[in-house]
Design an enzyme around this catalytic site. Structure first.
Site, PDB file in Angstrom:
ATOM      1  N   LYS A   1     -31.952  12.225  -4.342  1.00 52.46           N
ATOM      2  CA  LYS A   1     -33.222  12.988  -4.865  1.00 52.46           C
ATOM      3  C   LYS A   1     -34.326  13.234  -3.723  1.00 52.46           C
ATOM      4  CE  LYS A   1     -34.342  12.134  -8.846  1.00 52.46           C
ATOM      5  NZ  LYS A   1     -34.646  12.748 -10.296  1.00 52.46           N
TER       6      LYS A   1
ATOM      7  N   MET B   1     -30.725   4.731 -14.248  1.00 50.02           N
ATOM      8  CA  MET B   1     -32.154   4.004 -13.958  1.00 50.02           C
ATOM      9  C   MET B   1     -33.119   4.665 -14.518  1.00 50.02           C
ATOM     10  SD  MET B   1     -30.842   2.641 -10.137  1.00 50.02           S
ATOM     11  CE  MET B   1     -30.844   4.283  -9.563  1.00 50.02           C
TER      12      MET B   1
ATOM     13  N   TYR C   1       6.838   8.181   0.805  1.00 48.89           N
ATOM     14  CA  TYR C   1       6.640   9.292  -0.492  1.00 48.89           C
ATOM     15  C   TYR C   1       6.073   8.289  -1.708  1.00 48.89           C
ATOM     16  CZ  TYR C   1      10.827   6.959  -2.382  1.00 48.89           C
ATOM     17  OH  TYR C   1      11.615   5.828  -2.678  1.00 48.89           O
TER      18      TYR C   1
ATOM     19  N   CYS D   1       7.352   3.680  -6.701  1.00 45.19           N
ATOM     20  CA  CYS D   1       7.821   4.408  -7.851  1.00 45.19           C
ATOM     21  C   CYS D   1       6.989   3.748  -9.169  1.00 45.19           C
ATOM     22  CB  CYS D   1       9.342   4.505  -7.957  1.00 45.19           C
ATOM     23  SG  CYS D   1      10.062   2.705  -8.113  1.00 45.19           S
TER      24      CYS D   1
ATOM     25  N   HIS E   1     -13.737  -0.495 -25.202  1.00 44.42           N
ATOM     26  CA  HIS E   1     -12.436  -0.658 -25.458  1.00 44.42           C
ATOM     27  C   HIS E   1     -11.607   0.691 -25.392  1.00 44.42           C
ATOM     28  CE1 HIS E   1      -9.159  -1.810 -28.089  1.00 44.42           C
ATOM     29  NE2 HIS E   1      -9.031  -2.753 -27.219  1.00 44.42           N
TER      30      HIS E   1
ATOM     31  N   GLY F   1     -28.986   8.884 -15.712  1.00 43.22           N
ATOM     32  CA  GLY F   1     -29.427   8.025 -16.861  1.00 43.22           C
ATOM     33  C   GLY F   1     -29.315   6.369 -16.761  1.00 43.22           C
TER      34      GLY F   1
ATOM     35  N   ARG G   1     -29.067  19.254  -6.757  1.00 42.44           N
ATOM     36  CA  ARG G   1     -27.971  18.712  -6.500  1.00 42.44           C
ATOM     37  C   ARG G   1     -26.483  19.266  -6.819  1.00 42.44           C
ATOM     38  NH1 ARG G   1     -28.922  14.315 -11.876  1.00 42.44           N
ATOM     39  NH2 ARG G   1     -28.658  16.051 -13.458  1.00 42.44           N
TER      40      ARG G   1
ATOM     41  N   ARG H   1     -39.931   8.327  -9.597  1.00 44.23           N
ATOM     42  CA  ARG H   1     -38.474   8.369 -10.257  1.00 44.23           C
ATOM     43  C   ARG H   1     -37.609   7.645  -9.227  1.00 44.23           C
ATOM     44  NH1 ARG H   1     -38.001  13.835 -12.492  1.00 44.23           N
ATOM     45  NH2 ARG H   1     -39.899  14.883 -12.835  1.00 44.23           N
TER      46      ARG H   1
ATOM     47  N   SER I   1      11.869   0.877  -2.234  1.00 47.56           N
ATOM     48  CA  SER I   1      10.985   1.461  -3.285  1.00 47.56           C
ATOM     49  C   SER I   1       9.971   0.344  -3.954  1.00 47.56           C
ATOM     50  CB  SER I   1      11.817   2.108  -4.327  1.00 47.56           C
ATOM     51  OG  SER I   1      10.752   2.975  -5.186  1.00 47.56           O
TER      52      SER I   1
END
Lengths: 910, 910
Positions: free
Chosen positions: A27, A108, A883, A863, A463, A106, A341, A97, A795
């Site tokens: 900010k 702080m 890969y 994998c 949860h 939201g 922002r 601020r 793998s």
């Protein structure tokens, strides 16, 4: 200014710029940059993040000389505004601020209207000639300061406010009179004094000091810590504090507040988008008490203002080369920009913006690639609401709630209010959405059966959120506007009442709840031209290949459609589970221990044994099936490698259905028939294990059960030979699961490779079937050099490697303790979703290096499910793997992540 | 001799010495050394082990020029003996004997009497004037050559020999006439020709070449490979071949063969001991067809010969400074020494010899220490036969069989012939010995219940041998003299018949079987003065401390009696299993998940909850028990550290009895009572896990169940405080189990350490309770540096570390595949018995180094069962650990092994 020998703790906005984000926070750096650009920003200054770190390191004490320095900057601000903090005649009001390097919306704390007390409030009333305005500001300040700085329970104020409105017959705060507001201020101050013993100080300087320290302290409040854990933001950055002269949007009809997006954050469309509220402060826009005007209408109402704003928006987007989210206030006809922002955006918007900005020349292709969080593109591939259906639902007023977008995707189903009912109804063929105040481990069986989850409480790490993300199901949590009553089996939202069995629809990517059905549609990669473009760009830069896990030809087709370059894992056990094979598999397994003993004994006795004959017959039957299976998948993937893993599954999973059937049958039998079944049951039960995950599985079965792996190797090779003869470029590879010792791998090589080579030689086709191994036990990683003597490829089975290294059973951990670990912040993420770099990652790096030291051209891949997790993909790139292989559906995510990795994205940035 | 430009492949005995064991093998080096000492050794030469390696490397081809060189040495031998190979007039006969660096008795091949054919046999008959002797030698040669060199099944010859004896009415081979023997030679040669198509060559040079190659080839026969795997002898050493001029002990009454031990191999007593057989070859002594004379009786019969032999024996013992096992032959009054080697000895003999030799000045104390294999001293600690009872059994002719000493200890019990009967009888309170032809995984439940195992088949790595050694139970395998008939439930041995339920006794250390009871006695460390002396010597040199695992004060007393220097592992879960605690433990566990949720919620609701109250009451009850438990063990171990591990056990083990009881109760109930029990059962079943070993256990329980670990920490600290107040030097330490993440350890430290320190501060006593961790998950080892920031000590839980690293469930692996792995030679040993250095050992070394890098004084130990395994102890010494902790009973083994390690024994030598 301040003492010159000391480190500088504070910067005027004029002293900073966008590059100073580390020091000034997002900010502060943004405000400074806008000042540099000559934009209308209220004057102010920023206390550095470094000061916050110093404050914490000193045990919550500011450095020596800090307040003197602060006072000097305040004096400067007073001179600049011509107002004086705490001066009743001409009071300076400021906002305090927080502003960290990374946005933590939201999380702080902020205090507005600071500087008010009984005297300055009178002064403000006099100056503005608006007593109501002054006391409304004062009321807001006392309320906010008490909550944020003094820690008073906010509900106490809301209650008093509620009563005051009732007394006054007022529907909204705005209808309260100046007198009523004065009364509220007095009451609020009493509450604060009663609850804290000290109350809100009258002295404005003391207010400013306390509020600044409160911002520092808010860096380590539990919400902020949890948020940083979840978003993997380091805990040692600290926050800056911005002191900004207040401007007021609520000073009449020529005032107002608004937010503006330079592009549509939902769709990505390139047009200004936002909202404006006349005679209001910023928090009113956010709170949604009055309906704001669409920003376009401002064009008609106040064209000058709109033009000025649009011009600034365009400048800011050009300047930052990204879509901006701009907060502004108009005070008596004068526009002030309070913040800019990067705009948050949906996955589809991110893709469209990136591709269009590259087309516009605003950014280059590489930057466009880096702009899209790979995980967000699943929003373009998950089920979504049909646009017309959603529009209709909106028009019919069926949008009945909103909450946190905990897990993306859309679903429509019958509301159900407990897990047991969810299971019962799902088993009866219904599609259900589980609705709970919040979920806990007792609800997991219900979550597994539900198409989606909605909770009224809980945050993004609750949860329900953690479990559904793991499962890839849509979920909304913290939908505070709905009241769930599980006992009555219903929830209410405003006037809407949803009973058990009523249809609801949720969009977990947007966090929106609808009453009734909203049709959903499965999205396809080819639906989004922009995404196809973006992935092509990713392909053109990435070094890491992306393969897919596929067990059937249909999976392989999906893998190809999503751009997979090979099959990294074809699990033969999945074929074994199919209905037509399972009885043969069960026969084979039940007879295997006896067959193994026969195999070690006399040949004649073996050949004449009925057990041996049945065992061989079962194997022969399975070989037919497997040859056909492999032919299908190899043909689909022609020209690309297909790694086929020989049988690996806990044996009891195959036998559980048989065991249950036998137990049922035996109850109805007696005598010889019962005895025969009992004997069969005994054979099944002999295969029981205390810890199947660490038991008789993988190559241990291949080594101890005679002829099983030979059968699979033959089926693979013969499938390849048959296709080669048809001119099809089949490229099968044989992979051994669960290796722990080099001797295991060598023993099986001696059994299988001559067999494979013999078949190929006899057939006279040009085919090489590489022989490789999973690295999924920690020991295998630790002896990778030995394994590479034999294995042509590795793998990493990162699921098992995680299970063994952490001693976390995947079947048990989430329900029993892992979810709680994440909630408690002991682990930042689920290590089955995102690779544990420190432990498992160390094994992967070590094994890759030591394997390649022995065999320079060793092909190395991963994998496990981590192969589709963006930050794990970046890790795999950095670890030098060839890969990643993931589910076909995650291939686009991995392609984008691999592209970003090639451009130098660090794993911690993903 | 031979070409000088080539590498030398062959050494005359005169050219070698004892130091050339690597090149000449044990036998060749011994023969050479004896020649150097001027002892009467038949002339001969040795083909080097290097040649064998070259032969194998060339794909079973001898190096160029080899046979020319060989021929030259043969000519030299012919000149020395005055005889010529293949010369009918004066034939040279030789033995061709294998001889590797390490003794591998019976594993490789030897051919005697080589050089015989129809012509030379006649010549030999003429020269010796003994046709019977000549054709007996010829018969033996054909039989041995056919078997060893041509691979003909030996049974074919035995059958023919058996018929010949029947025809002749002869009881033994010795009664067969020259004519009968001539007939046998012809028959044997026909069999060889029929079975191989080529038969035994007449040409003596060809015989010699083939026999020499057969010895080379025998290096890699499966028996030899298995033996080397088991004894951890490298596979790349190769064997030497010794060509020795034959001498004959069967040339009349002035001839004979014998073996001589310079000290008693059973007791260690310092007196000559051995056997002699007149007019016999060495193989007759071994075969036991005639009863040999005790060597002492030779003193009376032929004092000169005895004196010469005794003198040589003394010289050899002095020369080699160790007890010798000497083979000799007397040919017509002339003594020849054919072999000398270190005498194999029992554990008690090894200890006594070592201590006495040191007392005699033959060796020094350090060498004495190195002479005793640590594992062998358990023979002095296990139950053994009471000497008088064994003597009586011998006198009564009750020694009815012998086999391989597969697992030491003695036991007496009822014979039982299948595993199910073993379980039934054991459950009825009988002590049983399981007797089988061989065992397999189906028999494990019976082995677990039996006091000992006897099998007629199988070798030292067979299923029965591997399993019983793991269990520490006596076992004899390969007792080929007994015939087991499981169907008839009996075994026979000669005239003896043992039926089910008849008493038998076995000595697994000696491999001896007795009919009837032989009383056994539990030996004590203090019974053996020599062992006490030896262990004192070990203590005086070792650096590695030896601690014990003990859960109760009685264990701790045993630990002290065996010399333990601390308690490295006190398992609190064992206390929890006691009858008077289990119900409280079960209550606590069943309520814990709900208590955890209450703990996270509102305090008032929590305190008034019946669940919470019951949970707290159960914890309070357990705290009483635990405080008393810890007081007892700390008092016993005063002045020494006691590491107490907080609760770690799969929860289901505690709850299984409760679950079964509930299921029974519910069957008899209905209505509300049933519903209550059903609810209780549901709580129990909620704790079920698919893989408990990787599940909710260890510190995960401590983190998620409120107050449990706090209760234990309080009990430990309060026990320590109470003892300190009584002036007793209590030294408790707190150990956290199953750590995988540093954050787990930190979280518990923040909960427990302030609690512990607060109690100590309040009590005002001088006590520090170190806080440390198990390192038993692979991840813990990989992040040891992080853990050492918090942990004051590490203890490697090598059992779990092995389970997780190898993905081998201890509960399942042995039965399902591990035993078979060892039988097949995929693994040389059970990694739960002997530490897997390559994998698990690497983690241990890494964690030790990285932990100490962070905390230089970090105390590091190991508390798995490997702590009592000698070679693992040597590994721990080399890895720089501070201590090993093992069962009290294994402490002496570990002390000796640690002493040897300090003297530079390498792990591979143990």
């Amino acid at each position: 200014m301040a003492t010159t020998t000391e480190r500088k703790h504070i910067y005027r906005f004029e002293e900073g710029d966008a590059s100073m984000r580390d020091l000034l926070g997002g900010k502060g750096a943004g405000l400074s940059e806008m000042v540099r650009l000559g934009l209308p920003v209220p004057p102010g200054f920023t206390v550095t993040t470094e000061t916050c770190r110093e404050y914490i390191a000193l045990g919550n004490r500011v450095p020596d000389g800090f307040w003197e320095e602060f006072r000097a900057y305040l004096t400067d601000l007073e001179q600049k505004t011509g107002k004086t903090l705490g001066d009743a005649a001409n009071p300076l009001l400021v906002s305090v601020r927080s502003g960290a390097k990374f946005s933590m919306p939201g999380m702080m704390d902020t205090v507005l209207n600071l500087g008010l007390n009984d005297q300055t409030a009178q002064g403000l009333a006099r100056l503005t000639n608006d007593e109501r305005f002054a006391y409304d500001a004062y009321r807001r300040f006392v309320q906010m300061f008490s909550k944020v700085v003094l820690g008073v329970n906010a509900d106490l104020f809301e209650e008093v406010l509620h009563h005051a409105k009732e007394r006054a017959g007022a529907a909204t705060d705005a209808e309260l009179s100046a007198t009523a507001l004065k009364g509220l201020v007095a009451e609020f101050k009493q509450i604060a004094a009663r609850e804290t013993g000290r109350g809100v100080p009258d002295d404005a300087w003391e207010q400013l000091q306390l509020a600044s320290l409160a911002v520092f302290n808010s860096w380590n409040n539990p919400r902020a810590v949890t948020y940083r854990n979840f978003n993997r933001i380091p805990h040692d950055l600290g926050t800056a504090v911005n002191i900004v002269a207040m401007v007021f949007g609520n000073m009449g009809e020529d005032s107002g507040s608004g937010v503006l997006f330079t592009r549509d954050a939902a769709t990505g469309q390139n047009e200004l988008y936002g909202e404006y509220l006349t005679n209001a402060q910023g928090e009113d826009v956010v709170a949604g008490i009055r309906t704001p005007t669409k920003i376009k209408q401002l064009h008609e109402q106040q064209p000058h203002l709109y033009e000025q704003l649009a011009d600034i928006a365009r400048r800011l987007e050009q300047h930052y080369r990204d879509a901006q989210d701009i907060e502004f206030t108009v005070e008596r006809g004068t526009l002030y920009i309070l913040q800019t922002r990067s705009a948050k955006r949906t996955g589809p918007a991110a893709v469209r913006m990136a591709v269009e900005m590259a087309a516009e020349g605003l950014i280059d292709r590489n930057e466009a690639l880096l702009r899209v969080p790979p995980g967000d593109i699943v929003q373009l591939l998950l089920p979504r609401f049909v646009a017309a259906a959603k529009q209709q639902a909106l028009e019919e007023g069926r949008r009945i709630g909103a909450g946190l977008a905990a897990s993306p995707g859309a679903a429509s189903g019958k509301a159900v209010f407990d897990a047991d009912r969810a299971v019962a109804m799902a088993n009866a063929g219904e599609t259900v959405i589980l609705v709970r105040p919040e979920t806990n481990p007792d609800d997991v069986h219900g979550i597994l059966k539900a198409a989606g989850v909605l909770t009224s409480r809980g945050g993004i790490t609750s949860h329900a959120a953690v479990v559904t993300r793991g499962l890839g199901k849509p979920c909304i949590v913290g939908a505070t506007g709905i009241a769930v009553d599980p006992a009555a089996r219903r929830f209410t939202s405003g006037d809407h009442v949803i009973n058990e069995g009523d249809l609801i629809s949720i969009d977990g990517g947007a966090g929106e709840v609808y009453a009734g059905a909203v049709d959903t549609v499965q999205q396809k990669l080819s639906d989004s031209a922009e995404l196809l473009t973006l992935l092509e760009w990713a392909d053109s830069v990435r070094r890491l290949q992306v393969w897919a896990n596929a067990d059937y030809p249909t999976d392989a087709q999906a893998a190809l459609a999503h751009g997979a370059q090979g099959i990294g894992l074809c699990r033969t056990e999945h074929m074994f589970f199919q209905q037509d094979r399972l009885p043969h598999v069960q026969d084979m397994l039940m007879l295997a221990p006896e067959a193994a003993r026969l195999a070690a004994g006399d040949a004649a006795a073996r050949e004449s044994s009925p057990v041996w004959q049945s065992y061989q017959a079962a194997l022969a039957k399975l070989e037919e099936f497997q040859t056909a299976d492999f032919t299908g998948i190899l043909e689909t993937m022609q020209g690309k490698p297909v790694i086929i893993r020989l049988l690996d599954a806990p044996l009891h999973e195959f036998l559980k259905p048989r065991e249950e059937a036998l137990e049922r049958e035996i109850r109805g039998l007696s005598g010889g028939a019962a005895a025969t079944k009992q004997e069969e049951l005994r054979r099944v039960q002999r295969l029981h294990e205390a810890n199947p995950m660490l038991g008789h599985r993988g190559l241990r079965v291949g080594i101890t059960f005679p002829g099983l792996y030979e059968m699979q190797a033959r089926a693979i090779t013969n499938a390849g030979i048959a296709l080669k003869r048809r001119g099809i470029d089949a490229r099968p590879e044989i992979m051994i699961p669960l290796t722990a010792f080099a001797a295991e791998l060598e023993r099986l090589r001696d059994r299988l490779v001559p067999l494979v080579e013999g078949l190929i030689r006899d057939a006279g086709v040009d085919l090489h079937v590489p022989y490789g191994t999973m690295v999924e036990t920690p020991r295998a990683a630790l002896v990778a050099g030995e394994l590479a003597q034999t294995a042509e490829f590795f793998s990493f089975g990162s699921n098992d490697l995680t299970q063994m290294s952490l001693a976390f059973s995947r079947d048990d951990a989430e329900e029993k303790f892992l979810t709680e670990y994440i909630e408690q912040g002991i682990l930042p993420v689920n290590p089955f979703a995102e690779l544990d770099r420190t432990g498992v990652g160390r094994l992967i790096k070590l094994a890759t290096a030591e394997g390649r030291a022995v065999r320079a051209d060793l092909s190395v891949g991963i994998c496990g499910e981590h192969g589709g997790d963006p930050s794990s993909v970046v890790f795999c790139h950095e670890a030098g793997l060839n890969y990643v292989s993931c589910s076909p559906f995650r291939v686009p995510v991995a392609r984008l992540a691999a592209g970003q990795a090639a451009l130098g994205t660090k794993e911690k940035d993903v």
